[in-house]
Design an enzyme around this catalytic site. Structure first.
Site, PDB file in Angstrom:
ATOM      1  N   CYS A  14      13.360   5.494  -0.372  1.00  0.00           N
ATOM      2  CA  CYS A  14      11.805   4.725   0.051  1.00  0.00           C
ATOM      3  C   CYS A  14      11.333   6.198  -0.536  1.00  0.00           C
ATOM      4  CB  CYS A  14      12.281   5.146   1.763  1.00  0.00           C
ATOM      5  SG  CYS A  14      10.343   4.502   2.215  1.00  0.00           S
ATOM      6  N   SER A  20       8.396  -1.527  12.910  1.00  0.00           N
ATOM      7  CA  SER A  20      10.201  -1.705  12.932  1.00  0.00           C
ATOM      8  C   SER A  20      10.361  -0.146  12.794  1.00  0.00           C
ATOM      9  CB  SER A  20       9.749  -2.293  10.737  1.00  0.00           C
ATOM     10  OG  SER A  20      11.064  -1.534   9.976  1.00  0.00           O
ATOM     11  N   GLU A  46      -1.328   1.296   1.485  1.00  0.00           N
ATOM     12  CA  GLU A  46      -1.247  -0.061   0.383  1.00  0.00           C
ATOM     13  C   GLU A  46      -0.840  -1.079   1.930  1.00  0.00           C
ATOM     14  OE1 GLU A  46       1.316   1.320  -1.949  1.00  0.00           O
ATOM     15  OE2 GLU A  46       3.929   0.609  -0.372  1.00  0.00           O
ATOM     16  N   CYS A  59       5.196   9.759   4.320  1.00  0.00           N
ATOM     17  CA  CYS A  59       6.019   9.921   5.706  1.00  0.00           C
ATOM     18  C   CYS A  59       6.697  10.929   5.955  1.00  0.00           C
ATOM     19  CB  CYS A  59       6.738   7.913   5.152  1.00  0.00           C
ATOM     20  SG  CYS A  59       8.338   8.335   6.761  1.00  0.00           S
ATOM     21  N   CYS A  96      13.847   8.805   4.371  1.00  0.00           N
ATOM     22  CA  CYS A  96      14.854   8.019   3.823  1.00  0.00           C
ATOM     23  C   CYS A  96      14.792   8.432   2.368  1.00  0.00           C
ATOM     24  CB  CYS A  96      14.842   6.742   4.300  1.00  0.00           C
ATOM     25  SG  CYS A  96      14.298   6.805   5.895  1.00  0.00           S
ATOM     26  N   GLU A 113       5.586   5.823   8.867  1.00  0.00           N
ATOM     27  CA  GLU A 113       6.755   5.594  10.401  1.00  0.00           C
ATOM     28  C   GLU A 113       5.503   5.426  11.860  1.00  0.00           C
ATOM     29  OE1 GLU A 113       9.986   5.032  11.251  1.00  0.00           O
ATOM     30  OE2 GLU A 113       8.961   4.957  13.664  1.00  0.00           O
ATOM     31  N   CYS A 137       7.689  -0.576  -0.013  1.00  0.00           N
ATOM     32  CA  CYS A 137       6.565   0.060   0.725  1.00  0.00           C
ATOM     33  C   CYS A 137       6.462   1.949   0.088  1.00  0.00           C
ATOM     34  CB  CYS A 137       6.760   0.711   1.642  1.00  0.00           C
ATOM     35  SG  CYS A 137       8.755   1.407   2.536  1.00  0.00           S
ATOM     36  N   CYS A 182       1.080  -7.091   6.000  1.00  0.00           N
ATOM     37  CA  CYS A 182       2.280  -5.972   6.356  1.00  0.00           C
ATOM     38  C   CYS A 182       1.913  -4.264   6.064  1.00  0.00           C
ATOM     39  CB  CYS A 182       3.731  -5.640   4.894  1.00  0.00           C
ATOM     40  SG  CYS A 182       3.920  -4.067   4.969  1.00  0.00           S
TER      41      CYS A 182
HETATM   42  N1  SAH Z   1       9.160   4.030   8.866  1.00  0.00           N
HETATM   43  C1  SAH Z   1       9.320   2.342   9.393  1.00  0.00           C
HETATM   44  C2  SAH Z   1       8.455   1.167   8.460  1.00  0.00           C
HETATM   45  C3  SAH Z   1       8.134   1.184   6.648  1.00  0.00           C
HETATM   46  S1  SAH Z   1       9.550   1.018   5.845  1.00  0.00           S
HETATM   47  C4  SAH Z   1      10.783   1.999   8.691  1.00  0.00           C
HETATM   48  O1  SAH Z   1      11.427   2.696   8.774  1.00  0.00           O
HETATM   49  O2  SAH Z   1      11.068   0.793   9.785  1.00  0.00           O
HETATM   50  C5  SAH Z   1      10.064  -0.526   5.966  1.00  0.00           C
HETATM   51  C6  SAH Z   1      11.061  -0.964   5.499  1.00  0.00           C
HETATM   52  O3  SAH Z   1      11.021  -0.771   4.109  1.00  0.00           O
HETATM   53  C7  SAH Z   1      11.924  -0.457   5.798  1.00  0.00           C
HETATM   54  O4  SAH Z   1      13.178  -1.044   6.539  1.00  0.00           O
HETATM   55  C8  SAH Z   1      12.476   0.613   4.928  1.00  0.00           C
HETATM   56  O5  SAH Z   1      14.236   0.990   4.872  1.00  0.00           O
HETATM   57  C9  SAH Z   1      12.494  -0.620   3.668  1.00  0.00           C
HETATM   58  N2  SAH Z   1      12.545   0.178   2.483  1.00  0.00           N
HETATM   59  C10 SAH Z   1      12.220   1.178   1.915  1.00  0.00           C
HETATM   60  N3  SAH Z   1      11.807   1.216   0.462  1.00  0.00           N
HETATM   61  C11 SAH Z   1      12.550   0.597   0.445  1.00  0.00           C
HETATM   62  C12 SAH Z   1      12.901  -0.156  -1.471  1.00  0.00           C
HETATM   63  N4  SAH Z   1      13.036   0.735  -1.826  1.00  0.00           N
HETATM   64  N5  SAH Z   1      13.748  -1.054  -0.879  1.00  0.00           N
HETATM   65  C13 SAH Z   1      13.907  -2.359   0.180  1.00  0.00           C
HETATM   66  N6  SAH Z   1      13.535  -1.890   1.154  1.00  0.00           N
HETATM   67  C14 SAH Z   1      12.921  -0.439   0.767  1.00  0.00           C
HETATM   68 FE1  SF4 Z   2      11.987   6.289   6.169  1.00  0.00          FE
HETATM   69 FE2  SF4 Z   2      10.342   4.069   6.792  1.00  0.00          FE
HETATM   70 FE3  SF4 Z   2       9.426   6.535   6.144  1.00  0.00          FE
HETATM   71 FE4  SF4 Z   2      10.265   5.007   4.446  1.00  0.00          FE
HETATM   72  S1  SF4 Z   2       8.498   5.352   5.408  1.00  0.00           S
HETATM   73  S2  SF4 Z   2      10.989   7.226   4.594  1.00  0.00           S
HETATM   74  S3  SF4 Z   2      12.078   3.923   5.216  1.00  0.00           S
HETATM   75  S4  SF4 Z   2      10.662   6.072   8.056  1.00  0.00           S
END
Ligand code: SAH
Ligand code: SF4
Length: 379
Positions: free
Chosen positions: A137, A222, A102, A130, A134, A191, A364, A123
């Site tokens: 996420c 990011s 997306e 991924c 996290c 990532e 995301c 974006c």
């Molecule tokens: N993997 C990279 C980029 C993609 S995630 C990273 O982690 O930076 C993009 C952003 O969305 C990151 O800051 C992530 O922590 C945030 N994000 C992920 N899940 C989220 C959620 N449920 N609510 C708010 N922000 C979220």
């Molecule tokens: Fe973590 Fe970014 Fe991967 Fe989501 S997309 S699991 S925030 S590293």
């Protein structure tokens, strides 16, 4: 990659969008085509955004045939578009192998008093799924499937620009130039720094005047904090912006919600950020999701403030966007505002996004996850 021809029947053709300008030139040199033909092709691809080899009328027909037999001109296809034309819009794409990813198109100033925004941020995603897992996420819930190719990252931009080219006047957005998108954030699924080389190839094409025409300072990568790659990015000549998904300023808090912190703890991440700052002289952004009861207490403000000050970084506070099936809770707006205020008191430049796109699952991964769930349920 210059020897890009794939014999018929040996799998999909390579994407033309994977090629750098130099690779296009080398390919044409190998084909004994004059050098300026390469510039003509790049013009068709990026300035005119043509989706059909046969429409490239100033290229001789044999060359068009050879290109069509050698390269794939396809871009991601729209599966679903969510959101109104004057707000945040989310594109769900299908790639050649059926994978779903997306992109999100975000107007700079949400339409006020009937004016349409004339600056737009896109974006984009860099991986299918991924691997970093996290805990808050949606992107990582299903694990990692594959890296995107450079042409698939560029393709998201091209598909949005082409989609916009064909919009009727009443839903067309205002833009400040021949292209719609002014800013790029690499914050979709995946990532980015775990897919380093294709990412850099894509960013260079999107940055080039003949390509996406997006200034390096308007491109933000990011990352969840991959230390070696942050150092590597610091050595690149371009001034890309860096955003760190911090979400916890101590190892205790961060390791609870981000497994990557066990590999690269806060102290190492901080040193890598300092190195980036030293090499680039660019301000870093720290992203900080507020999760109720995890990282939003008054006691969490000080370590975050000290870290931000040490890095001369600004902090983006983002109240957690609920993900179905995950236990986390978004703090009430009043505590988010209080957290932001306390951070400002420490002298840290702080923004609090009481989230754009909250209503259309802009965090995301969620739209993809829902579509896949719906498909699995229906089949
Ligand atoms: N993997 C990279 C980029 C993609 S995630 C990273 O982690 O930076 C993009 C952003 O969305 C990151 O800051 C992530 O922590 C945030 N994000 C992920 N899940 C989220 C959620 N449920 N609510 C708010 N922000 C979220
Ligand atoms: Fe973590 Fe970014 Fe991967 Fe989501 S997309 S699991 S925030 S590293």
């Amino acid at each position: 990659m210059v020897d890009a021809a794939t014999p018929a029947g040996a799998g999909p053709l390579p994407l033309i969008l994977n090629l750098t300008a130099d690779q296009v030139r080398e390919t044409f040199a190998q084909w004994s085509e004059p050098a300026w033909r390469a510039d003509q092709l790049l013009q068709w691809l990026y300035a005119r955004r043509t989706g059909d080899w046969s429409a490239m009328s100033n290229l001789p027909q044999p060359l068009r045939h050879r290109l069509a037999a050698t390269f794939d001109l396809s871009i991601p296809s729209i599966v679903r578009l969510q959101g109104a034309s004057d707000t945040t819009q989310k594109f769900l794409w299908r790639l050649r192998d059926g994978a779903l990813i997306e992109s999100v198109l975000i107007p700079a100033n949400p339409a006020l008093y009937g004016d349409r925004a004339d600056r737009h941020t896109l974006c984009v995603s860099t991986q299918v799924g991924c691997a970093y897992g996290c805990r808050f996420c949606a992107s990582g819930l299903d694990g990692w499937k594959r890296n995107l190719e450079a042409g698939e990252i560029i393709g998201q931009w091209l598909a949005v620009e082409r989609w916009h080219d064909t919009q009727p006047p009443e839903t067309r957005r205002q833009s400040s130039g021949p292209r719609l998108i002014d800013n790029l954030v690499i914050m979709g699924m995946g990532e980015p720094l775990a897919n380093y080389d294709p990412l850099l190839t894509a960013l260079r094409t999107l940055n080039a005047p003949w390509g996406g025409g997006i200034g390096a300072r308007k491109i933000t990568v990011s990352t969840s904090g991959l230390v070696p790659q942050i150092r590597q990015l610091a050595e690149e000549p371009e001034q890309f912006r860096l955003a760190i998904s911090l979400h916890g300023a101590t190892d205790d808090v961060r390791s609870q919600i981000m497994p990557v912190n066990r590999k690269y703890p806060v102290s190492e991440l901080t040193r890598a950020c300092e190195y980036y700052l030293e090499r680039k002289g660019r301000m870093i952004t720290l992203e900080y999701i507020l999760l109720s009861g995890i990282n939003d207490a008054p006691s969490h403000v000080k370590p975050l403030g000290l870290l931000a000050r040490r890095l001369h970084a600004k902090v983006n506070l983002i109240p957690y966007n609920a993900v179905e099936g995950l236990p986390w809770v978004r703090p009430p707006d009043s505590s988010c505002v209080a957290f932001a205020e306390a951070l400002r008191q420490l002298g840290v430049a702080t923004t609090l996004r009481l989230e754009k796109g909250h209503d259309i699952d802009a965090a995301c991964g969620q739209l993809r996850l829902k579509t896949e769930l719906a498909q699995a349920t229906a089949s």
